[in-house]
Design a protein around this motif. Structure first.
Motif, PDB file in Angstrom:
ATOM      1  N   ARG A  50     -58.989  44.386  30.195  1.00 61.68           N
ATOM      2  CA  ARG A  50     -58.324  43.696  29.074  1.00 61.68           C
ATOM      3  C   ARG A  50     -57.383  44.664  28.373  1.00 61.68           C
ATOM      4  NH1 ARG A  50     -62.012  40.422  24.674  1.00 61.68           N
ATOM      5  NH2 ARG A  50     -60.416  39.066  23.736  1.00 61.68           N
ATOM      6  N   VAL A  51     -56.252  44.147  27.902  1.00 59.49           N
ATOM      7  CA  VAL A  51     -55.290  44.935  27.139  1.00 59.49           C
ATOM      8  C   VAL A  51     -55.001  44.197  25.842  1.00 59.49           C
ATOM      9  CG1 VAL A  51     -52.976  45.946  27.074  1.00 59.49           C
ATOM     10  CG2 VAL A  51     -54.218  45.829  29.244  1.00 59.49           C
ATOM     11  N   VAL A  52     -55.104  44.901  24.711  1.00 66.24           N
ATOM     12  CA  VAL A  52     -54.801  44.290  23.419  1.00 66.24           C
ATOM     13  C   VAL A  52     -53.940  45.246  22.592  1.00 66.24           C
ATOM     14  CG1 VAL A  52     -56.961  42.967  23.391  1.00 66.24           C
ATOM     15  CG2 VAL A  52     -56.861  45.188  22.235  1.00 66.24           C
ATOM     16  N   VAL A  53     -53.143  44.665  21.705  1.00 65.46           N
ATOM     17  CA  VAL A  53     -52.437  45.440  20.684  1.00 65.46           C
ATOM     18  C   VAL A  53     -53.234  45.324  19.395  1.00 65.46           C
ATOM     19  CG1 VAL A  53     -50.327  45.659  19.310  1.00 65.46           C
ATOM     20  CG2 VAL A  53     -50.179  45.057  21.734  1.00 65.46           C
ATOM     21  N   ALA A  54     -53.488  46.450  18.743  1.00 65.90           N
ATOM     22  CA  ALA A  54     -54.233  46.474  17.483  1.00 65.90           C
ATOM     23  C   ALA A  54     -53.280  46.868  16.364  1.00 65.90           C
ATOM     24  CB  ALA A  54     -55.403  47.449  17.557  1.00 65.90           C
ATOM     25  N   THR A  55     -53.140  45.995  15.369  1.00 67.65           N
ATOM     26  CA  THR A  55     -52.209  46.268  14.280  1.00 67.65           C
ATOM     27  C   THR A  55     -52.758  45.701  12.980  1.00 67.65           C
ATOM     28  OG1 THR A  55     -49.874  46.104  13.608  1.00 67.65           O
ATOM     29  CG2 THR A  55     -50.856  44.139  14.585  1.00 67.65           C
ATOM     30  N   ASP A  56     -52.089  46.062  11.873  1.00 66.40           N
ATOM     31  CA  ASP A  56     -52.414  45.470  10.579  1.00 66.40           C
ATOM     32  C   ASP A  56     -51.171  44.814   9.971  1.00 66.40           C
ATOM     33  OD1 ASP A  56     -50.842  47.603   9.832  1.00 66.40           O
ATOM     34  OD2 ASP A  56     -52.435  48.713   8.819  1.00 66.40           O
ATOM     35  N   ASP A  57     -50.129  44.658  10.793  1.00 64.10           N
ATOM     36  CA  ASP A  57     -48.840  44.223  10.276  1.00 64.10           C
ATOM     37  C   ASP A  57     -48.416  42.900  10.923  1.00 64.10           C
ATOM     38  OD1 ASP A  57     -46.266  45.469   8.759  1.00 64.10           O
ATOM     39  OD2 ASP A  57     -45.638  44.304  10.506  1.00 64.10           O
ATOM     40  N   ASP A  58     -48.061  41.923  10.083  1.00 61.51           N
ATOM     41  CA  ASP A  58     -47.687  40.599  10.597  1.00 61.51           C
ATOM     42  C   ASP A  58     -46.393  40.632  11.397  1.00 61.51           C
ATOM     43  OD1 ASP A  58     -49.927  39.331   9.557  1.00 61.51           O
ATOM     44  OD2 ASP A  58     -48.952  38.882   7.639  1.00 61.51           O
ATOM     45  N   ARG A  59     -45.465  41.548  11.058  1.00 58.57           N
ATOM     46  CA  ARG A  59     -44.210  41.644  11.820  1.00 58.57           C
ATOM     47  C   ARG A  59     -44.483  42.096  13.244  1.00 58.57           C
ATOM     48  NH1 ARG A  59     -41.804  45.332   7.113  1.00 58.57           N
ATOM     49  NH2 ARG A  59     -44.045  45.837   7.177  1.00 58.57           N
ATOM     50  N   ILE A  60     -45.368  43.076  13.386  1.00 55.74           N
ATOM     51  CA  ILE A  60     -45.733  43.553  14.723  1.00 55.74           C
ATOM     52  C   ILE A  60     -46.498  42.465  15.478  1.00 55.74           C
ATOM     53  CG2 ILE A  60     -47.109  45.244  15.983  1.00 55.74           C
ATOM     54  CD1 ILE A  60     -46.401  47.269  13.789  1.00 55.74           C
ATOM     55  N   LYS A  61     -47.391  41.787  14.775  1.00 54.79           N
ATOM     56  CA  LYS A  61     -48.168  40.710  15.401  1.00 54.79           C
ATOM     57  C   LYS A  61     -47.238  39.636  15.965  1.00 54.79           C
ATOM     58  CE  LYS A  61     -51.905  37.398  14.352  1.00 54.79           C
ATOM     59  NZ  LYS A  61     -51.207  36.104  14.566  1.00 54.79           N
ATOM     60  N   ALA A  62     -46.261  39.202  15.162  1.00 51.40           N
ATOM     61  CA  ALA A  62     -45.347  38.147  15.606  1.00 51.40           C
ATOM     62  C   ALA A  62     -44.511  38.604  16.795  1.00 51.40           C
ATOM     63  CB  ALA A  62     -44.438  37.730  14.448  1.00 51.40           C
ATOM     64  N   THR A  63     -44.054  39.854  16.758  1.00 51.80           N
ATOM     65  CA  THR A  63     -43.264  40.392  17.862  1.00 51.80           C
ATOM     66  C   THR A  63     -44.075  40.424  19.147  1.00 51.80           C
ATOM     67  OG1 THR A  63     -41.882  41.734  16.398  1.00 51.80           O
ATOM     68  CG2 THR A  63     -42.030  42.433  18.691  1.00 51.80           C
ATOM     69  N   CYS A  64     -45.322  40.885  19.037  1.00 49.34           N
ATOM     70  CA  CYS A  64     -46.180  41.002  20.222  1.00 49.34           C
ATOM     71  C   CYS A  64     -46.527  39.636  20.805  1.00 49.34           C
ATOM     72  CB  CYS A  64     -47.443  41.771  19.877  1.00 49.34           C
ATOM     73  SG  CYS A  64     -47.168  43.511  19.516  1.00 49.34           S
ATOM     74  N   GLU A  65     -46.858  38.708  19.959  1.00 51.36           N
ATOM     75  CA  GLU A  65     -47.214  37.377  20.456  1.00 51.36           C
ATOM     76  C   GLU A  65     -46.018  36.697  21.114  1.00 51.36           C
ATOM     77  OE1 GLU A  65     -50.969  36.249  17.562  1.00 51.36           O
ATOM     78  OE2 GLU A  65     -48.961  35.518  17.014  1.00 51.36           O
ATOM     79  N   ALA A  66     -44.804  37.041  20.654  1.00 47.11           N
ATOM     80  CA  ALA A  66     -43.597  36.452  21.243  1.00 47.11           C
ATOM     81  C   ALA A  66     -43.395  36.875  22.690  1.00 47.11           C
ATOM     82  CB  ALA A  66     -42.368  36.821  20.408  1.00 47.11           C
ATOM     83  N   PHE A  67     -43.828  38.098  23.048  1.00 45.23           N
ATOM     84  CA  PHE A  67     -43.698  38.492  24.451  1.00 45.23           C
ATOM     85  C   PHE A  67     -45.010  38.360  25.220  1.00 45.23           C
ATOM     86  CE2 PHE A  67     -44.121  42.769  22.341  1.00 45.23           C
ATOM     87  CZ  PHE A  67     -45.279  43.211  22.949  1.00 45.23           C
ATOM     88  N   GLY A  68     -46.006  37.709  24.617  1.00 47.54           N
ATOM     89  CA  GLY A  68     -47.202  37.323  25.343  1.00 47.54           C
ATOM     90  C   GLY A  68     -48.389  38.254  25.246  1.00 47.54           C
ATOM     91  N   ALA A  69     -48.357  39.208  24.326  1.00 44.77           N
ATOM     92  CA  ALA A  69     -49.481  40.138  24.190  1.00 44.77           C
ATOM     93  C   ALA A  69     -50.618  39.522  23.394  1.00 44.77           C
ATOM     94  CB  ALA A  69     -49.008  41.417  23.504  1.00 44.77           C
ATOM     95  N   GLU A  70     -51.829  39.973  23.700  1.00 47.93           N
ATOM     96  CA  GLU A  70     -52.989  39.622  22.887  1.00 47.93           C
ATOM     97  C   GLU A  70     -53.068  40.603  21.729  1.00 47.93           C
ATOM     98  OE1 GLU A  70     -57.882  39.147  23.096  1.00 47.93           O
ATOM     99  OE2 GLU A  70     -56.763  39.727  24.894  1.00 47.93           O
ATOM    100  N   VAL A  71     -53.208  40.096  20.509  1.00 44.14           N
ATOM    101  CA  VAL A  71     -53.192  40.926  19.308  1.00 44.14           C
ATOM    102  C   VAL A  71     -54.529  40.831  18.590  1.00 44.14           C
ATOM    103  CG1 VAL A  71     -52.057  41.371  17.097  1.00 44.14           C
ATOM    104  CG2 VAL A  71     -50.703  40.594  19.049  1.00 44.14           C
ATOM    105  N   VAL A  72     -55.032  41.992  18.152  1.00 46.47           N
ATOM    106  CA  VAL A  72     -56.234  42.058  17.324  1.00 46.47           C
ATOM    107  C   VAL A  72     -55.819  42.644  15.983  1.00 46.47           C
ATOM    108  CG1 VAL A  72     -58.526  43.068  17.060  1.00 46.47           C
ATOM    109  CG2 VAL A  72     -57.716  42.403  19.330  1.00 46.47           C
ATOM    110  N   MET A  73     -56.077  41.917  14.909  1.00 50.94           N
ATOM    111  CA  MET A  73     -55.748  42.412  13.578  1.00 50.94           C
ATOM    112  C   MET A  73     -56.852  43.351  13.101  1.00 50.94           C
ATOM    113  SD  MET A  73     -52.801  41.208  13.040  1.00 50.94           S
ATOM    114  CE  MET A  73     -52.507  41.595  11.300  1.00 50.94           C
ATOM    115  N   THR A  74     -56.446  44.502  12.587  1.00 51.61           N
ATOM    116  CA  THR A  74     -57.370  45.547  12.148  1.00 51.61           C
ATOM    117  C   THR A  74     -57.020  45.953  10.724  1.00 51.61           C
ATOM    118  OG1 THR A  74     -55.901  47.110  13.282  1.00 51.61           O
ATOM    119  CG2 THR A  74     -57.882  46.442  14.454  1.00 51.61           C
TER     120      THR A  74
END
Length: 266
Positions: A50-74
């Motif tokens: 599994r590969v996830v992006v871990a962030t606390d920022d909504d701008r990064i979350k939106a960018t990542c989800e736009a190219f199909g990444a799984e995001v975990v908010m931390t």
């Protein structure tokens, strides 16, 4: 063993705010954000569950989800990538034998660096953490020395025992070398590649330890393990003619783009 790759991505970087969203143009002229290029690098690694992006920022979350990444908010309180990896593992409910921290400022990290790293940790039952080191040629070492002379951090270097146990990591160039080397010469200096593989128990303990003076001075999260007397395995990796550099400063953008152009990376 089940393996999780976490890509920590923080907007509020002290040296380079907004770094994960910085665009890098590849050989074909296509621009992609740093975090997307890091995500694509992670997907090339074999043997990962599994590969996830871990962030606390909504701008990064939106960018990542736009190219199909799984995001975990931390939490915003995560002080560094290691703490963010621990928070991500908790949020996912655990269940992985090895957690890889593929830092989002190293999109040129070859997949075999991570594969060799995981294999090294699996093979060494005494090691709690593992990280890759790459022997510098003269060109890389001279680049480090030039950056330091200009007041910039060009990368991190590592020294270790004959058993490959880390002695120290520094943003200074260590060990001291009394001579300069030709660009294609082998040197005694090792570039620390900013990737880590942790056993979950070590990752959990990390967050319970206070930040030590060396970690605070150098700004290097891995020093917390050394200050606590824990074992960090240095796994030597080979470049195989691939160029490698991290994005540490705005001045590194054209350097990385030239490397991508030279290697034909889109």
């Amino acid at each position: 063993m089940s393996v999780l790759i976490v890509i920590p991505a923080r907007y509020a970087s002290t040296r380079y705010p907004g770094k994960p969203l910085v665009a890098l143009t590849g050989a074909s002229g296509v621009a992609k954000s740093l975090v997307q290029r890091s995500w694509e690098a992670a997907l090339q690694v074999q043997g990962v569950d599994r590969v996830v992006v871990a962030t606390d920022d909504d701008r990064i979350k939106a960018t990542c989800e736009a190219f199909g990444a799984e995001v975990v908010m931390t939490p915003e309180s995560c002080a560094n990538g290691t703490e963010r990896c621990s928070a991500a593992l908790d949020a996912l409910g655990g269940g992985y034998n090895i957690v890889v921290n593929l830092q989002g400022d190293a999109p040129l990290t070859p997949h075999w660096f991570v594969e060799d790293l995981v294999q090294g940790l699996q093979a060494d039952v005494q090691a709690e953490v593992a990280t890759p080191v790459l022997r510098c040629d003269g060109e890389a070492l001279n680049g480090f020395l030039h950056d330091r002379s200009e007041g910039r951090v060009g990368g991190t270097t590592a020294v270790f025992t004959q058993e490959r146990r880390a002695l120290y990591f520094s943003k200074e160039v260590i060990p001291y070398t009394p001579e300069r080397y030709a660009n294609d010469a082998e040197t005694p200096v090792f570039h620390h590649v900013g990737v880590y593989a942790y056993r979950p128990d070590a990752l959990k303990l990390y967050c319970d330890w206070p930040t030590g003076p060396l970690e605070r001075l150098e700004g290097l999260e891995q020093l917390r393990f050394l200050e606590q007397g824990r074992s960090v395995l240095c796994v030597e990796v080979e470049a195989r003619d691939r160029q490698f550099w991290e994005l540490n400063n705005p001045e590194d953008v054209p350097r990385l783009e030239k490397m991508m152009s030279d290697m034909g990376m889109d």
